[in-house]
Design an enzyme around this catalytic site. Structure first.
Site, short mmCIF file in Angstrom:
data_model
loop_
_atom_site.label_atom_id
_atom_site.label_comp_id
_atom_site.label_asym_id
_atom_site.label_seq_id
_atom_site.Cartn_x
_atom_site.Cartn_y
_atom_site.Cartn_z
CD GLU A 12 37.15 47.19 36.72
OE1 GLU A 12 38.32 46.82 36.78
OE2 GLU A 12 36.26 46.53 36.13
N GLY A 78 47.04 44.50 36.42
CA GLY A 78 48.32 44.48 37.10
C GLY A 78 49.43 44.88 36.15
CG ASP A 191 47.89 44.90 41.34
OD1 ASP A 191 48.46 43.82 41.14
OD2 ASP A 191 46.77 45.17 40.84
#
Length: 225
Positions: A12, A78, A191
């Protein structure tokens, strides 16, 4: 305006460092801070490490040594709702710690004497333009990597409105609340727990395919406030 940006992971950080003009590094108490300019703002970027304790210590070190006027937590999360897709950006209108429980007399997610939900700084939240791939709503944080349908269902049972799950936003929000620093969390969805037969592959594909423009939202925010 001086703005602190906190990410959890090296990948990141690598996506964010190119944003900084005149980037310099300084190490304080074991953390490396990357200082520079984005538009008209002084910016301090740091990698805190994963999970809530690292995030909280990093946020406090940043506040105590650089006195930012606002902190933005950026990174990946997520997806926690069918409306959320990989590569969407979830902006936390509020944040809660889904793994905090201090007894029946206190709301789930709250520590005694502190809020259940930490609200985003409204001027920053409002500065983010509407878009089909930008969703504003609840981000849930906890010291768990949510990678199964069962784990996500447990979070959703407590917070049905959750749009994303991560491991840092709640801790940073709590530190910012205690120190009176405006806060916003922005998360790119990497995800969808439980939605893929190969969750690990889905997460890995995100990093292989994630283009730089997935973090453009943060750069646009810094130029608009």
């Amino acid at each position: 305006m001086k703005i602190g940006i906190i990410v959890a992971m090296r990948k990141e950080l690598a996506l964010l460092k190119p944003m900084l003009d005149n980037c310099q590094e300084v190490t304080v108490d074991g953390f490396t801070f990357h200082t520079g300019r984005v538009g008209s703002h002084d910016v301090v970027v740091m990698q805190s490490g994963i999970a809530k304790v690292n995030a909280a210590v990093g946020a406090l070190t940043l506040i105590n040594n650089f006195a930012p006027q606002a902190i933005v937590n950026s990174g990946v999360a997520g997806g926690a709702d069918p409306s959320i897709n990989v590569m969407d950006v979830v902006v936390g209108s509020r944040v809660v710690q889904h793994d905090v429980y201090c007894g029946a007399e206190v709301a789930v997610g709250a520590v005694q004497g502190l809020p259940q939900y930490y609200e985003a700084h409204k001027p920053m939240l409002d500065a983010i333009a509407a878009s089909p791939y930008v969703k504003k709503g609840l981000i849930c944080s906890g010291d768990q990597f949510i990678d199964t349908r069962e784990a996500l269902d447990a979070v959703k049972a407590k917070f049905p409105e959750a749009l994303a799950v991560d491991m840092e936003s709640g801790a940073i929000a709590q530190v910012c609340y205690l120190r009176g620093v405006p806060f916003l969390s922005m998360r790119v969805i990497s995800d969808s727990p439980g939605a893929s037969h190969d969750h690990a592959q889905q997460y890995g594909d995100f990093w292989a395919e994630a283009p730089q423009h997935t973090f453009d939202m943060l750069c646009k925010l810094l130029h608009s406030i």
